[in-house]
Design a protein around this motif. Structure first.
Motif, PDB file in Angstrom:
ATOM      1  N   ARG A  22      -0.349  -1.333   7.106  1.00 24.61           N
ATOM      2  CA  ARG A  22       0.391   0.014   6.850  1.00 24.61           C
ATOM      3  C   ARG A  22       1.352   0.865   7.715  1.00 24.61           C
ATOM      4  O   ARG A  22       1.991   1.701   7.334  1.00 24.61           O
ATOM      5  CB  ARG A  22      -0.667   1.053   6.016  1.00 24.61           C
ATOM      6  CG  ARG A  22      -1.596   0.373   5.059  1.00 24.61           C
ATOM      7  CD  ARG A  22      -2.263   1.487   4.361  1.00 24.61           C
ATOM      8  NE  ARG A  22      -1.509   2.506   3.409  1.00 24.61           N
ATOM      9  CZ  ARG A  22      -1.984   3.269   2.550  1.00 24.61           C
ATOM     10  NH1 ARG A  22      -3.030   3.387   2.680  1.00 24.61           N
ATOM     11  NH2 ARG A  22      -0.964   3.873   1.926  1.00 24.61           N
ATOM     12  N   ASP A  77      -1.998   9.135   1.397  1.00 23.15           N
ATOM     13  CA  ASP A  77      -2.286   8.732   3.106  1.00 23.15           C
ATOM     14  C   ASP A  77      -1.218   8.897   3.788  1.00 23.15           C
ATOM     15  O   ASP A  77      -1.396   9.097   5.068  1.00 23.15           O
ATOM     16  CB  ASP A  77      -2.775   7.264   2.942  1.00 23.15           C
ATOM     17  CG  ASP A  77      -4.046   7.126   2.125  1.00 23.15           C
ATOM     18  OD1 ASP A  77      -4.776   8.009   2.085  1.00 23.15           O
ATOM     19  OD2 ASP A  77      -4.046   5.661   1.700  1.00 23.15           O
ATOM     20  N   GLN A 112     -13.887   5.446   3.221  1.00 23.05           N
ATOM     21  CA  GLN A 112     -12.812   5.171   3.702  1.00 23.05           C
ATOM     22  C   GLN A 112     -12.000   6.356   4.071  1.00 23.05           C
ATOM     23  O   GLN A 112     -11.250   6.373   5.227  1.00 23.05           O
ATOM     24  CB  GLN A 112     -11.943   4.608   2.239  1.00 23.05           C
ATOM     25  CG  GLN A 112     -10.717   3.884   2.529  1.00 23.05           C
ATOM     26  CD  GLN A 112     -10.180   3.567   0.953  1.00 23.05           C
ATOM     27  OE1 GLN A 112     -10.017   4.569   0.345  1.00 23.05           O
ATOM     28  NE2 GLN A 112      -9.491   2.584   1.027  1.00 23.05           N
ATOM     29  N   HIS A 113     -12.037   7.319   3.476  1.00 21.36           N
ATOM     30  CA  HIS A 113     -11.379   8.628   4.042  1.00 21.36           C
ATOM     31  C   HIS A 113     -12.325   9.885   3.464  1.00 21.36           C
ATOM     32  O   HIS A 113     -12.999   9.918   2.358  1.00 21.36           O
ATOM     33  CB  HIS A 113      -9.887   8.947   3.019  1.00 21.36           C
ATOM     34  CG  HIS A 113      -8.900   7.860   3.497  1.00 21.36           C
ATOM     35  ND1 HIS A 113      -8.561   6.794   2.483  1.00 21.36           N
ATOM     36  CD2 HIS A 113      -8.052   7.971   4.496  1.00 21.36           C
ATOM     37  CE1 HIS A 113      -7.787   6.123   3.294  1.00 21.36           C
ATOM     38  NE2 HIS A 113      -7.198   6.726   4.358  1.00 21.36           N
ATOM     39  N   ARG A 143      -9.817   5.782   9.773  1.00 25.10           N
ATOM     40  CA  ARG A 143      -8.472   6.041   9.776  1.00 25.10           C
ATOM     41  C   ARG A 143      -7.718   7.138  10.379  1.00 25.10           C
ATOM     42  O   ARG A 143      -6.418   7.199  10.375  1.00 25.10           O
ATOM     43  CB  ARG A 143      -8.177   6.431   8.067  1.00 25.10           C
ATOM     44  CG  ARG A 143      -8.737   5.367   6.907  1.00 25.10           C
ATOM     45  CD  ARG A 143      -8.148   4.042   7.210  1.00 25.10           C
ATOM     46  NE  ARG A 143      -8.474   3.159   6.106  1.00 25.10           N
ATOM     47  CZ  ARG A 143      -7.659   2.601   5.090  1.00 25.10           C
ATOM     48  NH1 ARG A 143      -6.569   3.054   4.979  1.00 25.10           N
ATOM     49  NH2 ARG A 143      -8.320   1.825   4.498  1.00 25.10           N
ATOM     50  N   PHE A 145      -0.223   4.415  -2.147  1.00 26.26           N
ATOM     51  CA  PHE A 145      -0.919   5.617  -1.801  1.00 26.26           C
ATOM     52  C   PHE A 145      -0.602   6.428  -1.024  1.00 26.26           C
ATOM     53  O   PHE A 145      -0.726   6.566   0.155  1.00 26.26           O
ATOM     54  CB  PHE A 145      -2.317   4.753  -1.156  1.00 26.26           C
ATOM     55  CG  PHE A 145      -2.874   3.838  -1.937  1.00 26.26           C
ATOM     56  CD1 PHE A 145      -3.498   4.303  -3.432  1.00 26.26           C
ATOM     57  CD2 PHE A 145      -3.159   2.209  -1.869  1.00 26.26           C
ATOM     58  CE1 PHE A 145      -4.029   3.482  -4.101  1.00 26.26           C
ATOM     59  CE2 PHE A 145      -3.795   1.681  -2.668  1.00 26.26           C
ATOM     60  CZ  PHE A 145      -4.242   2.018  -3.979  1.00 26.26           C
ATOM     61  N   ALA A 163      -5.274  11.380   3.354  1.00 30.16           N
ATOM     62  CA  ALA A 163      -6.421  11.644   2.655  1.00 30.16           C
ATOM     63  C   ALA A 163      -7.557  12.023   3.425  1.00 30.16           C
ATOM     64  O   ALA A 163      -8.693  12.411   2.877  1.00 30.16           O
ATOM     65  CB  ALA A 163      -6.737  10.397   1.696  1.00 30.16           C
ATOM     66  N   ASN A 209       0.963  -1.328  -0.038  1.00 28.93           N
ATOM     67  CA  ASN A 209       0.030  -0.046   0.046  1.00 28.93           C
ATOM     68  C   ASN A 209       1.068   1.198   0.062  1.00 28.93           C
ATOM     69  O   ASN A 209       0.285   2.490   0.009  1.00 28.93           O
ATOM     70  CB  ASN A 209      -1.069   0.065   1.270  1.00 28.93           C
ATOM     71  CG  ASN A 209      -2.204  -0.999   0.773  1.00 28.93           C
ATOM     72  OD1 ASN A 209      -2.791  -0.850  -0.015  1.00 28.93           O
ATOM     73  ND2 ASN A 209      -2.216  -1.990   1.549  1.00 28.93           N
ATOM     74  N   CYS A 215      -6.270  -2.169  -6.008  1.00 32.84           N
ATOM     75  CA  CYS A 215      -5.482  -2.072  -4.756  1.00 32.84           C
ATOM     76  C   CYS A 215      -6.366  -1.238  -3.904  1.00 32.84           C
ATOM     77  O   CYS A 215      -6.074  -0.726  -2.704  1.00 32.84           O
ATOM     78  CB  CYS A 215      -4.187  -1.557  -4.945  1.00 32.84           C
ATOM     79  SG  CYS A 215      -3.158  -2.582  -5.819  1.00 32.84           S
ATOM     80  N   ALA A 216      -7.727  -0.677  -4.138  1.00 34.73           N
ATOM     81  CA  ALA A 216      -8.636   0.100  -3.457  1.00 34.73           C
ATOM     82  C   ALA A 216      -8.315   1.543  -3.272  1.00 34.73           C
ATOM     83  O   ALA A 216      -8.535   2.201  -2.335  1.00 34.73           O
ATOM     84  CB  ALA A 216      -8.884  -0.493  -1.980  1.00 34.73           C
TER      85      ALA A 216
HETATM   86  N1  LIG Z   1      -6.866   7.755   0.345  1.00 38.80           N
HETATM   87  C1  LIG Z   1      -7.266   6.423  -0.163  1.00 38.80           C
HETATM   88  N2  LIG Z   1      -8.521   6.436  -0.504  1.00 38.80           N
HETATM   89  N3  LIG Z   1      -6.492   5.539  -0.293  1.00 38.80           N
HETATM   90  C2  LIG Z   1      -6.534   4.342  -0.880  1.00 38.80           C
HETATM   91  C3  LIG Z   1      -6.115   3.335   0.257  1.00 38.80           C
HETATM   92  C4  LIG Z   1      -6.261   1.586  -0.108  1.00 38.80           C
HETATM   93  C5  LIG Z   1      -5.204   0.921   0.406  1.00 38.80           C
HETATM   94  N4  LIG Z   1      -5.501  -0.148   0.100  1.00 38.80           N
HETATM   95  C6  LIG Z   1      -5.976   1.091   1.971  1.00 38.80           C
HETATM   96  O1  LIG Z   1      -7.001   0.318   2.390  1.00 38.80           O
HETATM   97  O2  LIG Z   1      -5.131   1.609   2.966  1.00 38.80           O
END
Ligand SMILES: NC(=[NH2+])NCCC[C@H](N)C(=O)O
Length: 326
Positions: free
Chosen positions: A132, A113, A210-211, A180, A110, A163, A107, A302-303
């Motif tokens: 991470r 982040d 997610q963010h 997060r 990204f 993020a 990861n 990878c999301a």
């Molecule tokens: N800012 C973002 N949306 N980052 C994507 C992160 C994806 C990564 N696989 C995670 O879950 O941490």
């Protein structure tokens, strides 16, 4: 000579001591001690970004879930997409620094982040997942090698991912609290920013987000796009209190599957977005936004999208006149 004062050594403040007079911000602007960097906007002209070269660890994943991925990416295609992204930025006049560590965890891709750029240097994240955790150390070394000052490494019981923080005005950052980033992480970021004249507002993220960057992104200083599937009155209130108009996007598949809102602004009114999402792209074009696109299918596996992959190292401050145009 009797009675003469003994000469004070320079180390004790005697002749030869060169006291500093400039502030850190002035040092940074002078460009000698530190590499020029800094940001206070989501849409000021982009000047320098950080990308990670997709590491070999991405080819050796047995179960994508274990690494927070949606599916296993094809490493060769991912590498080609990385090069295309790098080339896109360079041809748009944006310098690219690459974190290149074959042994980095998956990861690391990204970068958004992993740190948050302030007008005076970076804040290093403390990622929320154990998967991470090790990335903070790699990004600290990367930033230090570039000559970028690190103002804070989020620590103690704080969690913070870059993020989750967005510039909503040149002196104001919005931080999303959720899985997060937590209250302690946000408080640490707020304290550091307060010292350089920036205030922070905190909002709880709606479930399933997610963010903060997954809910909101910016087209110009006065106009944001908003994921209509993840609406939050608190976020909308924070934006409208700032006089920011929201374009609500409701094409759920295009937002969730194609991540078309996960873009980066090159300048006000010009973004680079993941390919696909034709209806949403047309909606943004109706807002007079130039939408460039790139196929980042293996990043999506990878999301994350383009917004998540790009660490912001330097943007110009938004022009005063530009702030009025939206
Ligand atoms: N800012 C973002 N949306 N980052 C994507 C992160 C994806 C990564 N696989 C995670 O879950 O941490």
């Amino acid at each position: 000579m009797p009675g003469a004062e003994p000469r004070l050594p320079a180390t004790l403040g005697g002749e030869g001591w060169l006291g500093r007079t400039a502030s850190h911000g002035e040092d940074l602007a002078a460009g000698q001690l530190w590499r020029a960097c800094g940001n206070r906007s989501e849409t000021g002209r982009l000047r320098r970004v950080a990308l990670a070269r997709p590491p070999a660890s991405l080819a050796a994943i047995a179960d994508p879930q274990v690494q927070l991925l949606l599916r296993c990416p094809d490493l060769q295609r991912l590498q080609a997409q990385f090069f295309a992204l790098k080339q896109y930025f360079e041809s748009a006049g944006v310098a690219v620094d690459v974190l290149d560590d074959a042994a980095a965890p998956p990861n690391i891709l990204f970068m958004r982040d992993l740190f948050f750029m302030t007008p005076e240097g970076a804040i290093v994240a403390r990622p929320a997942s154990r998967q991470r955790a090790g990335e903070a150390r790699l990004v600290s070394r990367f930033l230090a090698d570039l000559g970028i000052p690190i103002l804070l490494t989020v620590h103690a019981d704080g969690l913070f991912e870059g993020a989750d923080a967005l510039w909503i005005a040149p002196d104001h950052v919005l931080i999303g609290i959720g899985r997060r980033s937590n209250a302690s992480g946000a408080a640490q970021v707020s304290e550091t920013l307060a010292r350089i004249g920036v205030k922070c507002s905190l909002v709880d993220l709606p479930p399933g987000v997610q963010h903060l960057l997954g809910s909101v992104n910016f087209l110009s200083p006065g106009k944001a796009v908003y994921n209509g599937a993840a609406r939050s009155p608190a976020i909308e209130a924070a934006l409208s209190a700032q006089g920011i108009a929201c374009v609500i996007c409701t094409e759920r598949e295009e937002i969730e599957r194609d991540r078309v809102l996960n873009f980066v602004a090159i300048d006000a009114g010009h973004v680079i977005a993941p390919a696909g999402g034709a209806r949403t792209r047309a909606q943004l074009q109706r807002e007079s936004v130039r939408v460039d696109s790139l196929d980042v299918s293996e990043y999506l596996a990878c999301a994350g999208g383009i917004g998540c992959s790009v660490g912001i190292l330097a943007r110009d401050p938004p022009a005063v006149a530009e702030a009025a145009v939206d």
